[in-house]
Design an enzyme around this catalytic site. Structure first.
Site, short mmCIF file in Angstrom:
data_model
loop_
_atom_site.label_atom_id
_atom_site.label_comp_id
_atom_site.label_asym_id
_atom_site.label_seq_id
_atom_site.Cartn_x
_atom_site.Cartn_y
_atom_site.Cartn_z
N GLY A 314 -4.52 3.84 2.08
CA GLY A 314 -3.87 3.32 0.89
C GLY A 314 -2.60 4.10 0.60
O GLY A 314 -2.02 4.75 1.47
N SER A 315 -2.18 4.09 -0.65
CA SER A 315 -0.85 4.60 -1.01
C SER A 315 -0.70 6.11 -0.95
O SER A 315 0.40 6.61 -1.12
CB SER A 315 -0.47 4.12 -2.41
OG SER A 315 -0.15 2.75 -2.38
#
Length: 745
Positions: A314-315
């Site tokens: 993810g980020s």
């Protein structure tokens, strides 16, 4: 006078001859044995030695595992196996029975001390034709205290076999890191305790000692002869291993994870606390976990998720894309770009920001704060270029294991063939890496550009002498970025937490500045497609503090928490419930001084009325004050706040000109600033909600007329985040296979 019979003399003579021959044979046999020392082809001396010489084993003690401060984490301790003698032949004195005489009474008493039903104990004690019986798992690993209590009952036929076992005094405590031991069958059909998981396995050779031996002469009953000879080969105990784990910090982590499990029932939790200067892992845990003593829960959590499982991060991956861009001097925080969507090639589907539509034209710094996928896709392709970006993935160590001293570590799986894979990798989708790889890469950002290898062992010490055999030191494995770059990246990441537009608002810690990045990664389902639903994500946060000189890195990932109602989709709630107390308590425990807070500049607002608009705006900007101009005129007609008001640096000042008034874009404004516009323009303000403006009924640049109604909708950052997650689901911006759209925070 009786006359002797002739045959009597003959018989006596024959008997004499026979006994004489037997005596001669025995004499010869005796002389033969005396001379040769053999009988029936065997050496009598060897037989005597075998009969009267005894050989014993002196068991070696397995080394102790300590935390960094010398607190015991694992050690050998005495244990006992409960045995019941059933054979009546063992009793020679009826007054002192040596077998179980009263099975019913014995079963009733034993049921008070072992975890077995009284009926089952009675059944075992009543088995016919058995010499002795044991009581399975319930009768093993009996403590010395329990043994003493059972012995005090003086139950006939009840005895114990002494053994040793591995004792883990802290229960469920860094269980996958420490590991456990179990009895393993050897080639000679004997059983020996060996490490099965974690440090117990990877350092099994160092922890395992070498058994000693004892030889002595005894009588026929086995007792040592007073004048007998003894030969003793002492046992060599295993070495002690000191971990980098800190018991106090590990306890902070275990307690926080337990609370989140209780409150939110996630499918999985992974958490790591590390020292970025040395690479030492100060705490590491996961849920589900297990008790290394009882093995309860091991069937649900066999793998060490921090090193054995790679997944789409993810980020949090954006930290390293950002660092690469800053290092290459291609990141301009003030440069504008169009958020919303981005198409890497004409053949690929467009990728979208997590809210589907973006936030219009914004700066790249705001893109970092809002975790814009489009911003990082553009950085990877247009700023860095795919080849240069791929080089940084290697520099940050994502394509090989870290080499941490734990078994079965896996490597990342970088998907980097097609253009769509290259841009999704930049923001943490498609490509899979391990949490430990993220920790290692983050040390470069927190440690002035020097990436340090993570480690869990501090030193190895001789158990008997206390001499240090080996001491581990920090190992710099790469320098992917410079110290200057690392400092800038920390500054940018701090705004993710401090900015009203940032996704990390929940991770603020009183007294300390935190730099970090949130992550919300899709989870592949059994059919290869991503799971749907607002809670079906891996929510995470990778944070460093204090930002000025990070002393700790904390990574927390929570998979599929059970969030309901207004909390649905707000993965930051359970993640911050672990990150915040662990980071804050650990910083306090380590006596890390709170961050130095610079005094906010307070300015007295000058009288701008009658000034040229451009001059007024410039004078305010020089004071660090943001000016918002209403109207197209060239002269200041009115201002809010009024002249002489003390104003904080960064606060908005609204200026009304002498021309027609036009509406500004109020998105992200506080209600206080919106009220200034309504007051100066003579509008009727109708606010809905709390927080920051997300929509307005009068479009930007539209003419403002007195007494018009200005309706604004406000939402808190948490509400905005929930709405964006829900919007993401409705948009259905998923890509199938490698062409699916990658969505995250």
């Amino acid at each position: 006078m009786i006359k002797k019979q002739p045959y009597i003399n003959s018989g006596a003579a024959i008997l004499f001859i026979i006994f004489s021959l037997l005596f001669f044979v025995l004499l010869c046999r005796f002389l033969f044995i005396q001379v040769t020392g053999e009988a029936a082809g065997q050496k009598l001396s060897a037989l005597a030695q075998e009969k009267y010489n005894r050989n014993g084993t002196i068991p070696a003690v397995r080394g102790v595992i300590y935390d960094r401060n010398g607190e015991v984490v694992a050690e050998d301790t005495a244990s006992y196996t409960l045995v019941a003698i059933l054979d009546k032949k063992m009793t020679t004195d009826p007054k002192k029975p040596m077998h179980v005489k009263d099975p019913e009474k014995t079963a009733k008493e034993l049921a008070k001390y072992i975890k077995m039903d009284e009926s089952e104990i009675y059944r075992r004690l009543s088995i016919k034709g058995r010499f002795q019986v044991e009581f399975g798992k319930a009768g093993k690993d009996i403590t010395h205290d329990t043994k003493t209590k059972i012995e005090a009952l003086k139950l006939p036929g009840i005895t114990f076999i002494r053994d040793s076992k591995r004792f883990y005094p802290n229960g469920t405590f860094a269980s996958h890191l420490v590991g456990y031991t179990d009895s393993v069958k050897q080639k000679d059909n004997t059983f020996k305790y060996e490490g099965i998981m974690g440090v117990e396995k990877s350092y099994n050779d160092a922890l395992t000692g070498k058994d000693g031996k004892i030889q002595y002469e005894s009588d026929k009953w086995g007792y040592i002869l007073p004048t007998g000879k003894e030969k003793v080969i002492p046992a060599k105990d295993g070495n002690d291993v000191y971990l980098t784990i800190d018991k106090k910090i590990q306890t902070f982590l275990e307690d926080a994870m337990d609370k989140v499990v209780k409150d939110y029932k996630p499918k999985k939790i992974i958490a790591i606390v590390a020292d970025p200067k040395t690479g030492e892992i100060l705490a590491m845990g996961q849920r589900p976990s297990f008790d290394p003593k009882t093995k309860d829960g091991i069937d649900k959590s066999w793998h060490n998720e921090a090193i054995e499982t790679s997944f789409e991060p993810g980020s949090t991956m954006k930290i390293f894309t950002l660092a690469a861009a800053v290092q290459e001097n291609v990141f301009d925080p003030n440069e504008l770009y169009q958020s919303g969507s981005y198409r890497v090639t004409d053949k690929d589907k467009a990728i979208h920001d997590h809210n589907g539509s973006g936030w219009g034209s914004i700066t790249y710094l705001e893109g970092v704060q809002r975790s814009s996928n489009v911003a990082f896709a553009k950085i990877a392709k247009e700023k860095l270029g795919f080849e240069r970006f791929r080089e940084y993935l290697t520099k940050f160590g994502f394509d090989k294991p870290t080499g941490i001293e734990l078994p079965n570590e896996t490597s990342g799986k970088i998907q980097y063939t097609y253009p769509i894979e290259k841009i999704t990798t930049a923001y943490g989708q498609g490509t899979a890496i391990t949490p430990m790889q993220q920790i290692q890469a983050a040390t470069a950002v927190a440690n002035g550009g020097k990436m340090v290898k993570p480690r869990v062992v501090k030193k190895i010490v001789n158990h008997d002498t206390g001499e240090t055999i080996k001491e581990e030191t920090a190992e710099v494995v790469s320098s992917p970025i410079s110290a200057e770059t690392a400092s800038k990246v920390l500054d940018y990441l701090e705004t993710v937490v401090t900015s009203p537009k940032g996704t990390g608002g929940r991770y603020k810690i009183d007294g300390y500045s935190v730099a970090g990045k949130t992550g919300t990664a899709n989870i592949p389902g059994p059919d290869g497609k991503y799971l749907s639903g607002v809670n079906n994500y891996m929510f995470s946060f990778l944070g460093m503090a204090p930002k000025e000189d990070p002393k700790l890195i904390v990574y927390v990932a929570v998979q599929q928490p059970d969030l309901k109602g207004l909390d649905a989709g707000q993965g930051a709630i359970p993640v911050s419930a672990i990150f915040n107390p662990v980071m804050q308590n650990s910083l306090h425990y380590l006596n890390i001084q709170p961050s130095t807070t610079e005094k906010t500049n307070v300015s007295e607002l000058p009288d701008l009325q009658g000034m040229d608009v451009n001059e007024a705006v410039k004078s305010l900007k020089d004071k660090g004050i943001e000016a918002v101009v209403l109207g197209s005129g060239t002269e200041v007609d009115k201002q809010l706040p009024k002249a002489g008001t003390e104003i904080l640096e960064g606060e908005k000042v609204v200026i009304r000109t002498n021309g027609e008034l036009t509406a500004p874009d109020l998105t992200g404004w506080s209600l206080r600033d919106v009220m200034k516009v309504a007051n100066l323009a003579g509008l009727n303000l109708n606010p809905k909600g709390k927080g920051y403006v997300v929509s307005q009924n009068i479009q930007p640049q539209a003419l403002l007329r007195k007494d018009d109604f200005l309706i604004v909708e406000l939402k808190t950052p948490e509400e905005q985040w929930t709405e964006e997650i829900n919007g993401q689901q409705q948009e259905g911006t998923k890509q199938e296979d490698n062409q699916e759209e990658k969505v995250q925070d």
